[in-house]
Design a protein around this motif. Structure first.
Motif, mmCIF file in Angstrom:
data_model
loop_
_atom_site.group_PDB
_atom_site.id
_atom_site.type_symbol
_atom_site.label_atom_id
_atom_site.label_comp_id
_atom_site.label_asym_id
_atom_site.label_seq_id
_atom_site.Cartn_x
_atom_site.Cartn_y
_atom_site.Cartn_z
ATOM 1 N N SER A 39 -10.604 62.751 -8.883
ATOM 2 C CA SER A 39 -10.001 61.671 -8.078
ATOM 3 C C SER A 39 -10.085 60.436 -8.825
ATOM 4 O O SER A 39 -10.996 60.068 -9.610
ATOM 5 C CB SER A 39 -11.201 61.664 -6.877
ATOM 6 N N MET A 75 -9.882 57.695 -7.173
ATOM 7 C CA MET A 75 -10.607 56.584 -6.435
ATOM 8 C C MET A 75 -11.467 55.677 -6.857
ATOM 9 O O MET A 75 -11.439 54.687 -6.874
ATOM 10 C CB MET A 75 -11.125 57.271 -4.901
ATOM 11 N N ASP A 76 -12.636 56.356 -7.702
ATOM 12 C CA ASP A 76 -13.648 55.625 -8.169
ATOM 13 C C ASP A 76 -13.277 54.843 -9.558
ATOM 14 O O ASP A 76 -13.804 53.888 -9.814
ATOM 15 C CB ASP A 76 -14.810 56.550 -8.673
ATOM 16 N N ALA A 109 -10.376 53.370 -9.547
ATOM 17 C CA ALA A 109 -9.296 52.344 -9.096
ATOM 18 C C ALA A 109 -9.573 51.008 -9.651
ATOM 19 O O ALA A 109 -8.677 50.367 -10.244
ATOM 20 C CB ALA A 109 -9.040 52.494 -7.733
ATOM 21 N N THR A 113 -4.763 50.377 -6.336
ATOM 22 C CA THR A 113 -5.227 50.065 -4.989
ATOM 23 C C THR A 113 -5.629 51.630 -4.108
ATOM 24 O O THR A 113 -4.859 52.570 -4.551
ATOM 25 C CB THR A 113 -4.057 49.648 -4.150
ATOM 26 N N VAL A 114 -6.485 51.652 -3.508
ATOM 27 C CA VAL A 114 -6.986 52.730 -2.673
ATOM 28 C C VAL A 114 -6.768 52.495 -1.252
ATOM 29 O O VAL A 114 -7.451 51.406 -0.875
ATOM 30 C CB VAL A 114 -8.417 53.421 -2.964
ATOM 31 N N THR A 158 -7.616 53.948 2.422
ATOM 32 C CA THR A 158 -8.129 54.951 3.163
ATOM 33 C C THR A 158 -7.823 54.775 4.477
ATOM 34 O O THR A 158 -7.901 53.703 5.190
ATOM 35 C CB THR A 158 -9.808 54.820 2.905
ATOM 36 N N GLN A 178 -1.901 59.433 -6.414
ATOM 37 C CA GLN A 178 -2.889 60.563 -5.776
ATOM 38 C C GLN A 178 -2.935 60.194 -4.388
ATOM 39 O O GLN A 178 -3.128 59.255 -3.564
ATOM 40 C CB GLN A 178 -3.934 60.357 -6.685
ATOM 41 N N THR A 179 -2.685 61.515 -3.823
ATOM 42 C CA THR A 179 -2.954 61.498 -2.399
ATOM 43 C C THR A 179 -4.157 62.592 -2.211
ATOM 44 O O THR A 179 -4.155 63.971 -2.599
ATOM 45 C CB THR A 179 -2.018 62.176 -1.601
ATOM 46 N N HIS A 209 -6.877 59.638 1.760
ATOM 47 C CA HIS A 209 -7.018 58.432 0.654
ATOM 48 C C HIS A 209 -5.577 58.735 0.029
ATOM 49 O O HIS A 209 -5.087 59.807 -0.590
ATOM 50 C CB HIS A 209 -8.212 58.976 -0.296
ATOM 51 N N VAL A 219 -3.908 56.738 -3.464
ATOM 52 C CA VAL A 219 -4.089 55.820 -4.513
ATOM 53 C C VAL A 219 -2.631 55.421 -5.044
ATOM 54 O O VAL A 219 -1.902 56.104 -5.344
ATOM 55 C CB VAL A 219 -4.968 56.547 -5.687
ATOM 56 N N GLN A 257 -9.234 49.398 -1.035
ATOM 57 C CA GLN A 257 -10.055 48.962 -1.951
ATOM 58 C C GLN A 257 -9.259 48.415 -3.298
ATOM 59 O O GLN A 257 -8.142 49.009 -3.577
ATOM 60 C CB GLN A 257 -11.008 50.237 -2.530
#
Length: 167
Positions: free
Chosen positions: A83, A85-86, A88, A94-95, A97, A125-126, A140, A142, A167
């Motif tokens: 992922s 997400m972490d 980002a 940008t994330v 959610t 990413q999705t 989520h 990205v 985020q």
């Protein structure tokens, strides 16, 4: 499917905690009953410590998985998806959610991604959490650029959206 898996361990909340961790992290169980991520073995003591159970609970859970043909097929074929997400904040991504009122409703992903496409926002990413495997699934996305306010308002106004977070 998640409920069916958990029912097989309904008499043991500790074993259910092991199952939940395996599913959430995408860990598999190999033929020897060891928990693995790809080819890397995850020590049962580490898993036990993470969820606050005895190592023997992890052992008995993996034994039960191997003894049940349906569970064996699931847990020997599950895999983890990396992922962004972490990462980002580090990669200046940008994330978004999105929490929805009914995760089983059709078209959620296509409507949200369609709005991003209309605004010429590229999606890196999705990740769509499966309502069968989690109690409160989220979508989520990205992106490599910030989301404009009008797009955020459009997403927020979709009838199925309960909450959004950036985020």
């Amino acid at each position: 499917m998640f409920d069916e898996i958990m029912e097989k361990f309904e008499g043991s909340p500790s074993q259910q905690a092991v199952i939940r961790l395996l599913l959430e992290r995408g860990f598999s169980v190999n033929d020897e009953g060891r928990v693995v991520s790809g080819g890397i073995e995850i020590p049962n003591t580490g898993i036990a410590r993470e969820i606050g159970v005895d190592r023997r609970v992890v052992d008995s859970t993996t034994d039960a998985i191997l003894a049940d043909e349906e569970l064996r097929r699931i847990f020997q074929n599950i895999s983890q998806v990396p992922s962004l997400m972490d990462l980002a904040p580090v990669l200046d991504l940008t994330v978004l959610t999105v929490e929805v009122s009914d995760a089983e409703q059709k078209g959620i992903v296509s409507q949200v991604t369609g709005l991003l496409a209309e605004h010429d926002i590229s999606i890196r990413q999705t990740i769509s959490e499966d309502p069968e495997f989690t109690d409160d699934p989220k979508l989520h996305l990205v992106t490599d650029q910030p989301l404009p306010g009008d797009l955020i308002n459009e997403i927020r106004s979709l009838p199925f959206v309960r909450k959004i977070e950036l985020q």
